[in-house]
Design an enzyme around this catalytic site. Structure first.
Site, PDB file in Angstrom:
ATOM      1  N   GLU A  52     -18.144  -3.375  53.186  1.00  0.00           N
ATOM      2  CA  GLU A  52     -17.785  -4.593  53.907  1.00  0.00           C
ATOM      3  C   GLU A  52     -16.863  -4.219  55.058  1.00  0.00           C
ATOM      4  O   GLU A  52     -15.890  -3.485  54.863  1.00  0.00           O
ATOM      5  CB  GLU A  52     -17.048  -5.572  52.996  1.00  0.00           C
ATOM      6  CG  GLU A  52     -17.920  -6.333  52.041  1.00  0.00           C
ATOM      7  CD  GLU A  52     -17.118  -7.389  51.293  1.00  0.00           C
ATOM      8  OE1 GLU A  52     -16.089  -7.860  51.825  1.00  0.00           O
ATOM      9  OE2 GLU A  52     -17.507  -7.704  50.162  1.00  0.00           O
ATOM     10  N   ASP A  63      -7.886 -14.650  52.550  1.00  0.00           N
ATOM     11  CA  ASP A  63      -7.193 -13.369  52.513  1.00  0.00           C
ATOM     12  C   ASP A  63      -5.720 -13.514  52.156  1.00  0.00           C
ATOM     13  O   ASP A  63      -5.014 -14.373  52.683  1.00  0.00           O
ATOM     14  CB  ASP A  63      -7.324 -12.676  53.870  1.00  0.00           C
ATOM     15  CG  ASP A  63      -8.775 -12.362  54.202  1.00  0.00           C
ATOM     16  OD1 ASP A  63      -9.523 -12.013  53.273  1.00  0.00           O
ATOM     17  OD2 ASP A  63      -9.147 -12.482  55.380  1.00  0.00           O
TER      18      ASP A  63
END
Length: 263
Positions: A52, A63
């Site tokens: 990724e 995040d």
């Protein structure tokens, strides 16, 4: 409706799973350090099955502090979506690449243009965690048409009737979110990670990978008791923020690879 052929990412993951291998997908923030392409190659050499690539975004919703700090540092270095994709054209990691970013970038660029830019950069798949199942249709149709796989996420709170719909729409793999909360390292694997992996495996043959809160080799092995593999993000990115570089990233991921292979 015409069936969508299996894409490069899913084909590779299925082939390796069929060979008895547990799947390992590290996450690297694009543009974090000048040598970030070397980091991508290093984690591939360490045994990653796919990688990724995080495209930095200023307002992430999934995040945690580590990935946020990495994105902020990358943005301060002048990193843009275009610069990440331009760089990826020359990386040639030898495994499929997926970008992970937020829908605003895709929306601003336009679905068809974003999809074609991924194809031009040699990227197989996209993960847009803030784009829910109910709204993914226009993007996913453009992605299917261009040959870009749309990885779908399944939260541990998803009701049973929702999981088959997520899996039907997923391309590449199904991202089993290991816990409620943002990305980041934890001292122990959340029990919810095993539960969501088990529930997904019961309704799909598409590879199921657990991400969020998988922090070390022992937790990766534990997650793979139910899942086909794991995504390792914050634990790797923290090492990059600490200055370990490509060799440190290789060593960390190689250790997880050995643990997964040993079972």
């Amino acid at each position: 409706m015409t069936a969508v052929p299996v894409g490069k990412l899913e084909a590779v993951l299925r082939e390796r799973r069929s060979a008895g291998r547990k799947l390992l997908v590290p996450y690297v923030t694009g543009g974090l350090v000048p040598e970030w392409p070397d980091v991508v190659r290093a984690v591939a050499d360490a045994g990653a099955d796919a990688i990724e690539i995080g495209v930095p975004f200023s307002d992430p919703v999934m995040d945690g502090p580590v990935i946020q700090a990495a994105s902020e540092r990358a943005l301060r270095r002048g990193t843009t979506p275009a610069s990440v994709l331009d760089t990826l054209r020359d990386v040639d990691a030898g495994v499929p690449l997926a970008v992970m970013t937020y829908y605003n970038i895709c929306f601003r660029m336009g679905h068809e243009r974003f999809a074609s830019s991924l194809v031009d950069a040699g990227v197989a798949a996209a993960i847009l965690p803030d784009l829910p199942l109910e709204e993914v249709g226009p993007w996913a149709a453009a992605a299917d048409e261009a040959g870009v796989e749309t990885v779908m996420l399944a939260a541990p709170t998803a009701p049973d009737e929702r999981l088959p719909r997520i899996c039907e729409r997923a391309r590449g793999f199904v991202y089993a979110v290991g816990l409620l909360g943002v990305t980041g390292e934890r001292n122990a694997l959340a029990s919810s990670a095993l539960v969501i992996a088990r529930r997904l495996k019961a309704v799909t043959d598409t590879p199921v990978l657990v991400g969020v809160g998988v922090s070390d080799a022992s937790q990766a092995v534990e997650a793979c008791q139910e899942a086909d593999g794991v995504v390792i993000g914050s634990a790797l990115v923290r090492r990059l923020l600490d200055g370990e570089g490509a060799s440190g990233a290789h060593g960390f991921m190689a250790g997880i690879r050995r643990a997964l292979d040993a079972g």
